[in-house]
Design a protein around this motif. Structure first.
Motif, short mmCIF file in Angstrom:
data_model
loop_
_atom_site.label_atom_id
_atom_site.label_comp_id
_atom_site.label_asym_id
_atom_site.label_seq_id
_atom_site.Cartn_x
_atom_site.Cartn_y
_atom_site.Cartn_z
N GLY A 132 0.96 -1.73 0.22
CA GLY A 132 0.19 -0.01 -0.26
C GLY A 132 0.88 1.37 -0.15
N GLN A 133 0.52 2.52 0.50
CA GLN A 133 1.10 3.55 0.38
C GLN A 133 1.05 4.07 1.62
OE1 GLN A 133 -0.49 6.24 -2.49
NE2 GLN A 133 -1.06 4.37 -3.77
N ALA A 134 1.63 5.65 2.37
CA ALA A 134 1.44 6.02 3.30
C ALA A 134 2.57 7.70 2.76
CB ALA A 134 3.26 5.44 3.76
N ALA A 135 1.86 8.32 3.33
CA ALA A 135 1.76 10.10 3.13
C ALA A 135 2.69 10.39 4.04
CB ALA A 135 0.15 10.55 3.16
N SER A 136 3.57 11.17 4.26
CA SER A 136 4.11 11.58 4.89
C SER A 136 4.64 13.30 4.41
CB SER A 136 5.55 11.62 4.44
OG SER A 136 6.39 9.79 4.37
#
Length: 238
Positions: free
Chosen positions: A95-99
């Motif tokens: 999946g994805q991770a927003a920083s």
């Protein structure tokens, strides 16, 4: 085991890499107690250090760091399918991770939101004797901002051999990294710049690591996979 970063052009690696030591988080409410953080200030990578990072003939693919870019050709039918042709039919899209922008490190403890600092992954639940055989993580920066990969220069097996008389039956963990630094030992940290569309394949089960957007005015989103990939499956950027 020393950190090994595949590269063809030392100057290209030096242009996107800096180094520093580490410190323990001190009363910073956004971090867990004991979190290991880059100490700063960041220093340019020297040609001598670049030479030491070069893989040897004995460097196993499973322990190698590669800096890569998105492949040429038609876009995949979905982002999750991007890794399908890379050689591991069992690869998993995490999946994805927003920083956020301007974050020294990016990974939170999902229970309370505090950041954990440099850490080890444990997706494969491997013991000390097998830790170096784990899947590598593929990551791409989706932007809009620039981000960094942070990497410690000592692997967790080496750290455990220093800490424990008989580490064979241990399951190496981020707590071992924290204990190593708290006991007065030091590691080097490398910061590798990744523009949108660039990424890495790295043994994040084995090497202390995290993401960073330190000094960057824009946030960025990263997307991740785990797999057993041979070296050279994606175009290199260094």
């Amino acid at each position: 085991m020393n950190l090994a970063i595949a590269h063809i052009d030392p100057a290209a690696l030096m242009a996107r890499c800096e180094t520093t030591g580490v410190r323990i988080a001190g009363g910073e409410p956004e971090y867990e107690p004991g979190a290991v953080l880059p100490a700063g200030p960041w220093q340019p990578l020297t040609s001598d250090l670049a030479a030491r990072l070069k893989p040897t003939a004995q460097t196993a693919d499973s322990t190698l760091v590669e800096l890569v870019r998105l492949p040429d050709g038609p876009a995949p039918t979905s982002l999750a399918a991007l890794a399908d042709p890379l050689g591991d039919p069992d690869a998993v899209h995490l999946g994805q991770a927003a920083s956020p922008a301007k974050a020294l490190t990016t990974t939170p403890n999902y229970q309370d939101g505090r950041r954990i600092g440099l850490h080890l992954d444990n997706w494969d639940k491997l013991d000390y004797q097998s830790k170096h055989t784990g899947r590598r993580r593929l990551c791409f920066n989706l932007g809009p901002g620039t981000r960094y990969l942070l990497l410690g220069d000592l692997d967790i097996r080496t750290i455990c051999r220093t800490l424990y008389r008989d580490p064979v039956n241990r399951y190496p963990h981020t707590d071992d990294l924290r204990a190593y630094i708290a006991s007065g030992h030091q590691i080097g940290v490398y910061r590798l710049r990744l523009e949108p569309g660039e990424g890495y394949i790295a043994p994040t089960e084995l090497l202390p690591h995290d993401g960073s957007t330190e000094g960057q005015p824009q946030p960025s989103t990263a997307t991740f996979w785990l797999g057993h990939w041979p070296r050279g499956v994606l175009p290199a950027i260094a």
